[in-house]
Design a protein around this motif. Structure first.
Motif, PDB file in Angstrom:
ATOM      1  N   ILE A 140      30.009  62.346  76.007  1.00 52.42           N
ATOM      2  CA  ILE A 140      29.922  61.100  75.255  1.00 52.42           C
ATOM      3  C   ILE A 140      29.041  61.353  74.046  1.00 52.42           C
ATOM      4  O   ILE A 140      28.428  62.404  73.912  1.00 52.42           O
ATOM      5  N   THR A 141      28.945  60.361  73.195  1.00 50.55           N
ATOM      6  CA  THR A 141      28.060  60.478  72.049  1.00 50.55           C
ATOM      7  C   THR A 141      26.644  60.079  72.458  1.00 50.55           C
ATOM      8  O   THR A 141      26.466  59.344  73.433  1.00 50.55           O
ATOM      9  N   PRO A 142      25.623  60.526  71.748  1.00 51.36           N
ATOM     10  CA  PRO A 142      24.255  60.105  72.078  1.00 51.36           C
ATOM     11  C   PRO A 142      24.065  58.590  72.001  1.00 51.36           C
ATOM     12  O   PRO A 142      23.283  58.018  72.755  1.00 51.36           O
ATOM     13  N   GLU A 143      24.791  57.922  71.101  1.00 48.57           N
ATOM     14  CA  GLU A 143      24.703  56.458  71.001  1.00 48.57           C
ATOM     15  C   GLU A 143      25.208  55.799  72.282  1.00 48.57           C
ATOM     16  O   GLU A 143      24.631  54.811  72.746  1.00 48.57           O
ATOM     17  N   GLN A 144      26.282  56.336  72.848  1.00 42.32           N
ATOM     18  CA  GLN A 144      26.792  55.794  74.112  1.00 42.32           C
ATOM     19  C   GLN A 144      25.794  56.030  75.239  1.00 42.32           C
ATOM     20  O   GLN A 144      25.616  55.164  76.096  1.00 42.32           O
ATOM     21  N   ALA A 145      25.164  57.186  75.256  1.00 42.93           N
ATOM     22  CA  ALA A 145      24.171  57.486  76.295  1.00 42.93           C
ATOM     23  C   ALA A 145      23.032  56.476  76.242  1.00 42.93           C
ATOM     24  O   ALA A 145      22.553  56.011  77.276  1.00 42.93           O
ATOM     25  N   ASP A 146      22.592  56.112  75.036  1.00 43.90           N
ATOM     26  CA  ASP A 146      21.541  55.106  74.895  1.00 43.90           C
ATOM     27  C   ASP A 146      22.040  53.724  75.307  1.00 43.90           C
ATOM     28  O   ASP A 146      21.288  52.923  75.869  1.00 43.90           O
ATOM     29  N   GLN A 147      23.296  53.433  75.033  1.00 42.97           N
ATOM     30  CA  GLN A 147      23.857  52.126  75.347  1.00 42.97           C
ATOM     31  C   GLN A 147      24.013  51.913  76.851  1.00 42.97           C
ATOM     32  O   GLN A 147      23.671  50.852  77.373  1.00 42.97           O
ATOM     33  N   TYR A 148      24.509  52.899  77.583  1.00 45.03           N
ATOM     34  CA  TYR A 148      24.827  52.701  78.998  1.00 45.03           C
ATOM     35  C   TYR A 148      23.636  52.897  79.929  1.00 45.03           C
ATOM     36  O   TYR A 148      23.601  52.317  80.997  1.00 45.03           O
ATOM     37  N   LYS A 149      22.683  53.719  79.586  1.00 43.20           N
ATOM     38  CA  LYS A 149      21.475  53.947  80.396  1.00 43.20           C
ATOM     39  C   LYS A 149      21.828  54.154  81.876  1.00 43.20           C
ATOM     40  O   LYS A 149      21.382  53.410  82.753  1.00 43.20           O
ATOM     41  N   PHE A 174      35.208  57.401  76.273  1.00 45.09           N
ATOM     42  CA  PHE A 174      35.105  56.360  75.254  1.00 45.09           C
ATOM     43  C   PHE A 174      34.381  55.125  75.775  1.00 45.09           C
ATOM     44  O   PHE A 174      33.742  54.411  75.022  1.00 45.09           O
ATOM     45  N   TYR A 175      34.518  54.861  77.073  1.00 44.78           N
ATOM     46  CA  TYR A 175      33.935  53.653  77.645  1.00 44.78           C
ATOM     47  C   TYR A 175      33.540  53.921  79.087  1.00 44.78           C
ATOM     48  O   TYR A 175      34.251  54.622  79.814  1.00 44.78           O
ATOM     49  N   ILE A 176      32.409  53.361  79.505  1.00 49.20           N
ATOM     50  CA  ILE A 176      31.944  53.520  80.879  1.00 49.20           C
ATOM     51  C   ILE A 176      31.701  52.126  81.465  1.00 49.20           C
ATOM     52  O   ILE A 176      31.019  51.305  80.857  1.00 49.20           O
ATOM     53  N   GLU A 177      32.294  51.897  82.610  1.00 47.46           N
ATOM     54  CA  GLU A 177      32.116  50.624  83.304  1.00 47.46           C
ATOM     55  C   GLU A 177      31.337  50.887  84.602  1.00 47.46           C
ATOM     56  O   GLU A 177      31.776  51.693  85.434  1.00 47.46           O
ATOM     57  N   LYS A 178      30.198  50.220  84.772  1.00 46.75           N
ATOM     58  CA  LYS A 178      29.452  50.367  86.011  1.00 46.75           C
ATOM     59  C   LYS A 178      30.153  49.564  87.097  1.00 46.75           C
ATOM     60  O   LYS A 178      30.557  48.420  86.894  1.00 46.75           O
ATOM     61  N   ILE A 179      30.298  50.185  88.255  1.00 50.38           N
ATOM     62  CA  ILE A 179      30.948  49.537  89.380  1.00 50.38           C
ATOM     63  C   ILE A 179      29.863  48.980  90.280  1.00 50.38           C
ATOM     64  O   ILE A 179      28.955  49.722  90.695  1.00 50.38           O
ATOM     65  N   PRO A 180      29.909  47.684  90.578  1.00 51.30           N
ATOM     66  CA  PRO A 180      28.873  47.121  91.458  1.00 51.30           C
ATOM     67  C   PRO A 180      28.945  47.740  92.847  1.00 51.30           C
ATOM     68  O   PRO A 180      30.027  47.927  93.396  1.00 51.30           O
ATOM     69  N   GLU A 181      27.785  48.058  93.404  1.00 51.78           N
ATOM     70  CA  GLU A 181      27.742  48.644  94.748  1.00 51.78           C
ATOM     71  C   GLU A 181      27.945  47.545  95.784  1.00 51.78           C
ATOM     72  O   GLU A 181      27.496  46.417  95.610  1.00 51.78           O
ATOM     73  N   ASP A 182      28.604  47.916  96.870  1.00 59.21           N
ATOM     74  CA  ASP A 182      28.870  46.949  97.947  1.00 59.21           C
ATOM     75  C   ASP A 182      27.665  46.733  98.819  1.00 59.21           C
ATOM     76  O   ASP A 182      26.878  47.514  99.100  1.00 59.21           O
TER      77      ASP A 182
END
Length: 182
Positions: A140-149, A174-182
């Protein structure tokens, strides 16, 4: 008493006269084939080092990305995956890498993409929270790394495009979606 000769007898070499079995005849042939070998090796490495960085899509549509199994990401060739294919895959984030996972291929790619290649931040993922199925060719880009944490072992859905990296593929996310843990 003991005098040494200061002058050595000069030896004239006639370059037009073939030297049979001499040292000069043996040293010339490998030099020619050596240069041809070097040229061939450089061309081969240049072609295999070609990579591709695609621009991020203008809009994000999750349905445009084909879902794949994580094990297909580990072996894209047998799974029939190709460069340019937009995929989504569920994974467990592990960490951002301090090393370049494909160093030789990446530096060969610098010839084709000298500036943009440094804009990637590589990270590793696992297939399960039990740390099976290690994959370290996601970027990913460094900007994405800062965005998603992202934190270690966060379950995520990665949306990206498979891009060519030498003879293999890497996942340009291009996009990362966090999946909520059960």
């Amino acid at each position: 008493m003991g005098q040494t000769v200061d002058k050595a007898t000069p030896v004239k070499k006639n370059s037009l006269r073939p030297q049979v079995g001499g040292a000069a005849a043996r040293s010339r042939r490998p030099a020619r084939s050596g240069w041809l070998g070097v040229i061939f090796l450089c061309c081969l490495l240049g072609f295999s080092g070609c990579g591709e960085l695609r621009p991020h899509p203008a809009g994000f549509d999750p349905t445009a990305y084909t879902p794949i199994a994580y094990h297909d990401l580990l072996a894209p060739g047998p799974a029939g995956l190709q460069a340019g294919q937009q995929v989504r895959v569920q994974a467990y984030f592990w960490q951002y890498l301090n090393y370049d996972p494909a160093m030789v291929r990446n530096y060969l790619t610098l010839l084709k993409y000298p500036i943009r290649w440094y804009q990637l931040k590589w990270f590793a993922t696992y297939d399960t929270a039990d740390l099976t199925g290690y994959y370290d060719l996601a970027a990913i880009t460094p900007e994405q790394a800062d965005q998603y944490k992202l934190k270690r072992l966060d379950p995520v859905m990665l949306y990206g495009e498979l891009a060519r990296l030498g003879p293999g593929l890497f996942l340009q996310v291009f996009y990362i979606e966090k999946i909520p843990e059960d």
